[in-house]
Design a protein around this motif. Structure first.
Motif, PDB file in Angstrom:
ATOM      1  N   UNK A  20       0.831  -1.206   0.000  1.00 53.07           N
ATOM      2  CA  UNK A  20       0.000   0.000   0.000  1.00 53.07           C
ATOM      3  C   UNK A  20       0.861   1.249   0.000  1.00 53.07           C
ATOM      4  N   UNK A  21       0.193   2.373  -0.229  1.00 57.20           N
ATOM      5  CA  UNK A  21       0.790   3.679   0.022  1.00 57.20           C
ATOM      6  C   UNK A  21       0.021   4.286   1.199  1.00 57.20           C
ATOM      7  N   UNK A  22       0.704   4.632   2.282  1.00 55.28           N
ATOM      8  CA  UNK A  22       0.007   5.098   3.486  1.00 55.28           C
ATOM      9  C   UNK A  22      -0.926   6.284   3.240  1.00 55.28           C
ATOM     10  N   UNK A  23      -0.543   7.184   2.330  1.00 56.61           N
ATOM     11  CA  UNK A  23      -1.388   8.339   2.028  1.00 56.61           C
ATOM     12  C   UNK A  23      -2.003   8.244   0.638  1.00 56.61           C
ATOM     13  N   UNK A  24      -1.937   7.076   0.015  1.00 59.33           N
ATOM     14  CA  UNK A  24      -2.428   6.911  -1.350  1.00 59.33           C
ATOM     15  C   UNK A  24      -3.939   6.968  -1.445  1.00 59.33           C
ATOM     16  N   UNK A  25      -4.423   7.192  -2.669  1.00 55.57           N
ATOM     17  CA  UNK A  25      -5.868   7.322  -2.903  1.00 55.57           C
ATOM     18  C   UNK A  25      -6.372   6.350  -3.961  1.00 55.57           C
ATOM     19  N   UNK A  26      -5.771   6.382  -5.152  1.00 52.83           N
ATOM     20  CA  UNK A  26      -6.276   5.583  -6.282  1.00 52.83           C
ATOM     21  C   UNK A  26      -5.095   5.035  -7.075  1.00 52.83           C
ATOM     22  N   UNK A  27      -4.535   3.928  -6.586  1.00 49.16           N
ATOM     23  CA  UNK A  27      -3.353   3.360  -7.235  1.00 49.16           C
ATOM     24  C   UNK A  27      -3.621   2.977  -8.684  1.00 49.16           C
ATOM     25  N   UNK A  28      -4.860   2.667  -9.011  1.00 53.09           N
ATOM     26  CA  UNK A  28      -5.173   2.270 -10.389  1.00 53.09           C
ATOM     27  C   UNK A  28      -4.940   3.414 -11.381  1.00 53.09           C
ATOM     28  N   UNK A  29      -4.893   4.646 -10.900  1.00 52.66           N
ATOM     29  CA  UNK A  29      -4.697   5.778 -11.786  1.00 52.66           C
ATOM     30  C   UNK A  29      -3.231   6.201 -11.885  1.00 52.66           C
ATOM     31  N   UNK A  30      -2.329   5.457 -11.237  1.00 53.60           N
ATOM     32  CA  UNK A  30      -0.916   5.802 -11.273  1.00 53.60           C
ATOM     33  C   UNK A  30      -0.099   4.810 -12.063  1.00 53.60           C
ATOM     34  N   UNK A  31       1.199   4.782 -11.779  1.00 52.22           N
ATOM     35  CA  UNK A  31       2.108   3.906 -12.515  1.00 52.22           C
ATOM     36  C   UNK A  31       1.781   2.435 -12.319  1.00 52.22           C
ATOM     37  N   UNK A  32       1.105   2.104 -11.231  1.00 48.90           N
ATOM     38  CA  UNK A  32       0.746   0.716 -10.966  1.00 48.90           C
ATOM     39  C   UNK A  32      -0.395   0.240 -11.856  1.00 48.90           C
ATOM     40  N   UNK A  33      -1.211   1.172 -12.328  1.00 53.64           N
ATOM     41  CA  UNK A  33      -2.424   0.781 -13.043  1.00 53.64           C
ATOM     42  C   UNK A  33      -2.437   1.248 -14.474  1.00 53.64           C
ATOM     43  N   UNK A  34      -3.510   1.974 -14.841  1.00 51.99           N
ATOM     44  CA  UNK A  34      -3.699   2.356 -16.230  1.00 51.99           C
ATOM     45  C   UNK A  34      -2.794   3.521 -16.595  1.00 51.99           C
ATOM     46  N   UNK A  35      -1.581   3.152 -16.947  1.00 50.65           N
ATOM     47  CA  UNK A  35      -0.574   4.121 -17.312  1.00 50.65           C
ATOM     48  C   UNK A  35       0.333   3.472 -18.348  1.00 50.65           C
ATOM     49  N   UNK A  36       0.995   4.274 -19.132  1.00 51.39           N
ATOM     50  CA  UNK A  36       1.859   3.736 -20.172  1.00 51.39           C
ATOM     51  C   UNK A  36       3.052   4.655 -20.362  1.00 51.39           C
ATOM     52  N   UNK A  37       4.251   4.120 -20.155  1.00 52.16           N
ATOM     53  CA  UNK A  37       5.457   4.904 -20.393  1.00 52.16           C
ATOM     54  C   UNK A  37       5.530   5.336 -21.857  1.00 52.16           C
ATOM     55  N   UNK A  38       5.144   4.430 -22.757  1.00 55.34           N
ATOM     56  CA  UNK A  38       5.219   4.753 -24.186  1.00 55.34           C
ATOM     57  C   UNK A  38       4.310   5.934 -24.529  1.00 55.34           C
ATOM     58  N   UNK A  39       3.147   6.006 -23.885  1.00 55.38           N
ATOM     59  CA  UNK A  39       2.191   7.056 -24.217  1.00 55.38           C
ATOM     60  C   UNK A  39       2.519   8.398 -23.566  1.00 55.38           C
TER      61      UNK A  39
END
Length: 529
Positions: free
Chosen positions: A231-250
């Motif tokens: 987890x991230x102690x102060x995190x909110x929506x991991x799915x919206x970050x590098x862990x989830x729907x993200x793309x380095x190429x994009x």
């Protein structure tokens, strides 16, 4: 409140606008993983009793055969849309046997890419295209990312509203162009302020450790000594970050919302031009399709964004072609987590706030955006995803840093007049109550869904998987104990039969080879300009 917004509110307070505000149009798309009673990803085929995932209007699948997607028709009633979504859940549970629907955005126990079956749609060309596209996503980003679920919120104003607004503005240009430009303004403001939605509604601060097995944990911390939850102690929506729907190429894809042509051109170029790292995956050589093409984007749906401009497409029409043909018809909000605390993952209060927020984005002045501002927006979104509840957190603005609490307070305060207008239109106090509920979350971050998830895990001494499993079982009992009316059940059964017949008709009607079908589809992009 800015003078521009104040002027817009004065106009909306005029005769006839209340009826138009009551006719805001909404549609919900909610994703849920099918799981076994033990909490593992289901390996079974899409239940026949739910019809064809290719042609059913309400029940389909997304990336995986186990990732269900429930779709409500466009409606002007919030409670009606939620009840329709609940009915879809009830009918689905009548066909699932002992399987359940996972109640959170971040997935259940997964055992790597090989444990995630790609969705099947049949043998028609359109079905094969959907499957090949999903193969491509798996090769490019891994299948694990495709098990993450969310809620998409579709929002539009009725045609009569736009006619009235265009007339009040003095009929600038064509009506179609006016509507498109106003929606683009909404989108630009949405990108400026979407971090607020992540803070208020993010419900994915933790993930089962199986999701990151043999992968970079990207700085996530063990939740307890067992190491079963990260987890991230102060995190909110991991799915919206590098862990989830993200793309380095994009990240290098410069998509601009200052004009529709700029938006369409950027995505068209990304679809038409090869991207060397993707040339390793077959794209039709010797009949082997592991992706639709070797471009940065296979199709426009591959572009990961928190919001999309949309128009209903004609059969076989590419989404970008539809936008060029007739402009923006509605917007699709894509950054909403599935809440484990409500039966269908979203509730009426949240929808009322989303309406208020989106109207604020539409009515407030929306200057053109540049690369510097886009970088600032991306930085703020990432900060709130990973540290949104951190005490004293500061975000970037064009004039310097400011505290999240201060910025959120100003934003929410600016929405008061919109909530009052909506309440007056509906003869209620529900919109102001929904706004007040969000203001309370800014004053006390413990009220946010992300904080509640972590608090329940601590209080109940449960890892993320066990907490999510408990909510999944709870809502399964909830829907199984609520019998569908005979009328509703018969309607779903009829839709099931019709969807299966429609799939057979598509398969029987194909006259093109798959290669010819793809050539015709992608040919649309060459003629956009």
């Amino acid at each position: 409140m800015t003078p521009h917004l104040q002027s817009q509110l004065q106009t909306l307070a005029g005769p006839g606008y209340a009826d138009l505000l009551r006719r805001i149009q909404r549609g919900l798309e909610k994703e849920s993983l099918r799981i076994t009673p033990e909490g593992r990803l289901a390996q079974t085929a899409h239940p026949t009793g739910l019809g064809s995932a290719l042609t059913h209007a309400s029940i389909t699948t997304d990336y995986s055969e186990a990732l269900m997607e429930f779709i409500t028709p466009v409606d002007t009633g919030i409670e009606e849309s939620l009840e329709t979504l609940a009915d879809i859940h009830r009918f689905t549970y009548s066909q699932l046997g002992d399987e359940l629907l996972w109640a959170t955005s971040m997935p259940c126990v997964v055992n790597g890419d090989d444990s995630i079956p790609v969705a099947e749609y049949g043998s028609a060309n359109v079905a094969r295209m959907k499957k090949v596209y999903r193969y491509g996503l798996g090769h490019r980003y891994g299948r694990l990312m495709q098990t993450i679920a969310g809620i998409h919120y579709n929002f539009s104003l009725p045609a009569d509203y736009w006619q009235r607004a265009w007339d009040d503005a003095g009929n600038p240009g064509t009506l179609q162009d006016y509507v498109t430009e106003r929606y683009l303004g909404l989108i630009r403001n949405f990108h400026r302020h979407s971090w607020l939605l992540i803070y208020l509604f993010g419900a994915s601060p933790a993930v089962c450790a199986s999701f990151l097995r043999d992968r970079d944990t990207q700085g996530l911390e063990p939740f307890d000594a067992t190491g079963r939850t990260l987890h991230r102690p102060w995190g909110t929506a991991l799915r919206m970050g590098d862990l989830g729907y993200n793309s380095e190429a994009q990240k290098g894809l410069n998509v601009c919302y200052n004009s529709l042509d700029n938006y369409v051109l950027a995505l068209r170029d990304a679809i038409m031009h090869p991207h060397p790292p993707y040339q390793a995956f077959p794209a039709g050589q010797n009949g082997d399709y592991q992706q639709l093409n070797d471009s940065l984007l296979q199709i426009e749906n591959e572009f990961y964004s928190t919001i999309r401009p949309k128009r209903v497409t004609q059969p076989g029409e590419a989404p970008l072609a539809a936008l060029r043909r007739a402009g923006i018809e509605y917007v699709e909000i894509r950054c909403i987590d599935v809440s484990p605390f409500t039966p269908v993952g979203i509730d009426a209060s949240q929808i009322r706030f989303l309406d208020t927020f989106l109207l604020h984005c539409l009515l407030e002045d929306s200057p053109a955006c540049d690369d510097t501002e886009r970088a600032l927006q991306a930085a703020n979104l990432s900060t709130v995803v990973n540290r949104g509840r951190e005490p004293g957190l500061r975000l970037r603005t064009p004039v310097g840093d400011a505290s999240l609490e201060e910025l959120a307070g100003e934003l929410l305060g600016g929405m008061t007049g919109i909530a009052e207008l909506l309440d007056n239109a509906h003869a209620s106090e529900s919109y102001r109550a929904a706004l007040a509920a969000q203001q309370a979350k800014v004053q006390d971050s413990a009220l946010t869904p992300s904080a509640r998830v972590l608090a329940e895990m601590r209080d109940r001494d449960l890892p993320f998987f066990r907490l999510a499993m408990a909510y999944s079982e709870h809502w399964a009992r909830h829907f199984r104990e609520q019998a569908l009316s005979d009328t509703c059940r018969q309607r779903f059964e009829q839709e099931t039969r019709q969807s299966l017949a429609a799939q057979q008709q598509l398969e029987a009607g194909d006259e093109l080879t798959f290669e010819e079908y793809l050539a015709r589809f992608f040919g649309q992009y060459r003629t956009l300009f």
